[in-house]
Enzyme design. Structure first.
Site, mmCIF file in Angstrom:
data_model
loop_
_atom_site.group_PDB
_atom_site.id
_atom_site.type_symbol
_atom_site.label_atom_id
_atom_site.label_comp_id
_atom_site.label_asym_id
_atom_site.label_seq_id
_atom_site.Cartn_x
_atom_site.Cartn_y
_atom_site.Cartn_z
ATOM 1 N N GLY A 183 -7.694 -3.295 4.902
ATOM 2 C CA GLY A 183 -8.480 -4.148 4.309
ATOM 3 C C GLY A 183 -9.841 -3.564 4.559
ATOM 4 N N ARG A 210 0.801 6.286 3.516
ATOM 5 C CA ARG A 210 -0.024 6.731 2.558
ATOM 6 C C ARG A 210 -0.447 5.275 2.198
ATOM 7 N NH1 ARG A 210 0.247 11.859 0.967
ATOM 8 N NH2 ARG A 210 2.374 12.786 1.229
ATOM 9 N N ALA A 211 -1.568 5.220 1.284
ATOM 10 C CA ALA A 211 -2.181 3.721 0.931
ATOM 11 C C ALA A 211 -0.954 2.874 0.368
ATOM 12 C CB ALA A 211 -3.317 3.952 -0.268
ATOM 13 N N THR A 213 -1.983 -0.963 -0.615
ATOM 14 C CA THR A 213 -2.460 -1.554 -1.454
ATOM 15 C C THR A 213 -4.210 -1.113 -1.637
ATOM 16 O OG1 THR A 213 -2.908 -3.280 -0.169
ATOM 17 C CG2 THR A 213 -1.135 -3.399 -1.661
ATOM 18 N N ASP A 271 1.434 -7.400 0.297
ATOM 19 C CA ASP A 271 1.631 -6.772 1.677
ATOM 20 C C ASP A 271 1.617 -8.017 2.674
ATOM 21 O OD1 ASP A 271 1.178 -5.226 3.807
ATOM 22 O OD2 ASP A 271 -0.866 -4.525 3.248
ATOM 23 N N SER A 279 6.797 -3.119 9.275
ATOM 24 C CA SER A 279 6.527 -1.906 9.065
ATOM 25 C C SER A 279 5.672 -1.090 10.107
ATOM 26 C CB SER A 279 5.530 -1.920 7.705
ATOM 27 O OG SER A 279 4.980 -0.954 7.454
#
Lengths: 512, 512
Positions: A183, A210-211, A213, A271, A279
């Site tokens: 963020g 990987r990204a 959001t 997310d 995760s």
């Protein structure tokens, strides 16, 4: 009554159609196919594919009404073709998949029920076996959104995710790992932290995502510098040679359900807290970590906006880690503005190289932050004070041993390369003299994404100012980078609609 | 910096690929296309399509790596082709759609925030304009699941849905309508009720939906008897001629957002309370109804399982209707077992015909229930007691005027036809003598769906017993009907796994 099993039916011939449907495997069947008629398939049916080698896959169906396919052919999207390892004209049988029983647990979650260990396991198993279409994944993610999962449920979900894939055991008492909840654009401390820790002799089998959001994940950034798509075996080799790695976790089947959920989380831009913890911890546990540091940046436009929210998240992380026998420490950091100069894979990679190479122009905030995170981890496992840990980390940077270690890790992963540069740019300049009073992380991240990050590695935003800086009229505040004109336009349009991205206090007006 | 607008770029040529992607419009673009490169499109990107007549559509993209398309072509799925009314080689421009701002409201809902009128309007507008991919619709549906919407929010959602489409105004003080919240297989009273009410001189512009999560909706059933895909203009004509209609609402753009949400609700098998109320009332208001009766069947395996839940749902219906100036009455009915004999479009149509034609073999429960529902509506608008209303309804059936009216409505809609018969069947027989003590509505509905209902109109389940019936060994309890062997197998397999669908008390054992 006779039951027709798929194997008794005449097979179809496999045909590669060269259609890229991304992660969702798709099949194409002519409307006049005997299978369509006998099985009653229609467009968007879920079908089970069986090959002559008894490989199975569940895919979505599109009915083809045109002459694209012969009556006895079945077309495959790229992902379906590759997953089954097909050759042209391979015999294929199609049937109805079993009903997905675990969807009733997803519905129960929507209705606010607490799910059990076994229910999470059956959901995660069905996801990994490809039984969930994207809309089902979206429903599961949304149902687990906000704080809809209790700590016990997050623990169950984490365990189910670990069990669903490969796991590593390093046979070592101390394997460290870190994660930043993100963020905060440009906060790419991981490659620097891993270089420092491995240079200090610790084992850090770092896999990154990987990204989801954001405009870049650590794996996206590292990919501009070296190979990151390592197999589990390759990763083991790199770690046993160099003590650490900086790899993408997605190719290793460490918590593969997580990789599938993230694809849809990205499309939804959701997310959630429970999914986040599951995760992160499932990846760490599967990778064999024993000690984990979680960095939570807190700021009004960061992912975690208040100290209160950060404390709640930290407490959940602690409880779930304790349930799973993991040593975990949380560190809250300043999340009021971006870190470093770059936002986007290649732009962030440039900042990292500058810090590791002790470039005098290197962003000092990224350097200091990386040293503090590495310092906290050194303190955690070497019984030092945080200040002693930070000092040790800074020494490792200053002596060039972290940079040397980084190069060796890149070499072990397949060779070091220089990050790409984007040809299309747009500069936002100050319209008057002033002092920077506010920087909106979310708008910056959005601009970087609209410019093409992370799919276009060189795309993103370069920020030339920090909070409190004084700027002159016509100074460049931010520079948008893009790999093509279309996306540059798109990002500029959004910027023009959101001029509050950088707020300047007009000093002249105040003096007047 | 120069901004390239889509119109300045060389257009692509439209090509119909004949791929049926159901309701989700899809485009196919060659990887080597100049647009892919200049715009940075990738598979699953959302793209805006513009035609030379300035028609717009937002679609999902699939990149084609094979020789399926020439470099300057863009392929269209059937739904995309039809919606834009294209001809081969029409010039086409592609661009990035604007960011979907209203997705931030969906996220806010996931995080438990109460949404405003304007927020619901922007969500619904974006849905109607095709800006939401299926995963976004799934997230919205799930976020509104359970009782996550307050009555004020349901009111806002209903109004937004009404505003998003066409509305009818009959210029009459009294326009009646009814809805059954479903969950009770075979409970197809609507065609009978509408026939009775219009025969009694009331105006009933009835539009029905297709099945959402059940084996048949009223529109599916009516489609086996006559044309139901009427335009708004055709429906107006039928109603002005006969006083009522029995049409599918989906072709009329009455609350079109509802039609789009229902597609995904069906895939998810989620049908939440707030969405349910908004769906039902938005259709009724858009169709111009002033007085509405809601039938809520209550039973342990019906959609509404307890009186408590029914009361809560009824209260929400009342509050939202009052907010919107609609007269609404709720009627709770017995939901302990299926109504009539058939479950599935054509099988239910047969029951309806038997009741309307006063066939002595007609299912008496369906006849009685229809008379009571019609009676309650007659009582509501003609100031009768419910008993007087029911008597009037039964008289209308007995005199044959309801059947005559039904035939006239079918004629006006395009002609009466006989429902189809399924060739594949499987009989479940009693294994011993006994009394029927339990019938599971949910398992029966699932079997009917697995057999192919509602997509295969003749598929479904015929139930030969009622609660309390005494059966002999080898009596047929239920008969599964299917249009093909594959789906029959599938339904039978599920039946074998769920023998509790019909429970028999073994009288012999009890005597022993």
């Amino acid at each position: 009554m006779m039951m027709l099993t798929p194997e008794r039916m005449a097979p179809l011939k496999a045909r590669r159609l060269g259609i890229d449907t991304h992660h969702e495997p798709t099949l194409y069947l002519p409307a006049q196919s005997h299978v369509c008629r006998s099985e009653g398939f229609e467009s968007l049916s879920r079908v089970q594919v069986t090959t002559h080698q008894s490989c199975h896959l569940i895919a979505s169906l599109n009915i083809v009404t045109d002459s694209l396919l012969a009556d006895d052919e079945v077309g495959f999207s790229e992902s379906a073709w590759k997953r089954l390892g097909l050759k042209a004209e391979d015999p294929i049988w199609l049937s109805h998949p079993k009903p997905v029983q675990s969807l009733s647990h997803v519905r129960a979650k929507v209705y606010g029920h607490e799910l059990t260990d076994l229910q999470f396991q059956s959901i995660i198993n069905d996801i990994v076996e490809g039984r969930y279409a994207d809309v089902h994944l979206a429903a599961f993610i949304t149902a687990c959104g906000d704080d809809n999962l209790s700590d016990d449920e997050i623990t169950s979900l984490t365990e189910a995710m670990v069990k669903s894939g490969s796991t590593l055991d390093w046979q070592l008492p101390l394997v460290v790992d870190k994660h930043c909840v993100g963020g905060l654009p440009g906060n790419r401390t991981t490659p620097i932290v891993v270089s420092i820790l491995t240079a200090c002799g610790l084992t850090v089998p770092k896999t990154s995502s990987r990204a989801i959001t954001s405009p870049a994940g650590t794996a996206d950034t590292m990919e501009t510098l070296t190979e990151v798509s390592l197999s589990l075996e390759q990763m083991r080799e790199v770690v046993s040679r160099e003590g650490g790695c900086l790899a993408w976790g997605g190719a290793m089947r460490l918590s593969p359900a997580d990789d599938m959920l993230i694809q849809v989380e990205r499309a939804l831009d959701i997310d959630s807290e429970g999914q986040l913890i599951a995760s992160v911890l499932s990846k760490k546990i599967a990778a064999g970590a024993t000690h984990v540091l979680i960095d939570i940046p807190v700021g009004p436009t960061a992912k975690v906006r208040s100290e209160e929210a950060a404390n709640r998240l930290a407490a959940s992380f602690q409880t779930v880690a304790a349930n799973l026998g993991l040593e975990l420490q949380v560190m809250m950091t300043d999340g009021s503005q971006p870190v470093g100069r770059g936002i986007g894979p290649a732009l962030e990679a440039r900042d990292i190289l500058a810090v590791l190479q002790n470039d005098p122009e290197a962003p000092q905030d990224l350097r200091q932050r990386s040293a503090e995170v590495a310092g906290a981890m050194l303190a955690m496992v070497k019984h030092l004070s945080p200040e002693e840990g930070t000092r040790l980390a800074l020494d490792t940077l200053n002596q060039g041993t972290a940079w040397e270690k980084f190069r060796r890790i890149c070499d072990a992963q397949g060779g070091f390369r220089h990050p790409a540069v984007a040809p299309y740019r747009y500069a936002l300049v100050a319209e008057h003299t002033g002092r920077v009073t506010r920087i909106d992380n979310r708008i910056l991240a959005k601009i970087a994404k609209l410019a093409g990050a992370p799919a276009d590695p060189a795309a993103g935003v370069e920020i030339n100012v920090k909070l409190g800086d004084q700027v002159d009229c016509q100074d460049v505040l931010i520079m948008i980078h893009a790999e093509n004109a279309g996306e540059l336009n798109y990002a500029v349009e959004y910027l023009n609609e959101h001029p509050q991205v950088i707020e300047l206090e007009n000093l002249l007006q105040q003096e007047a």
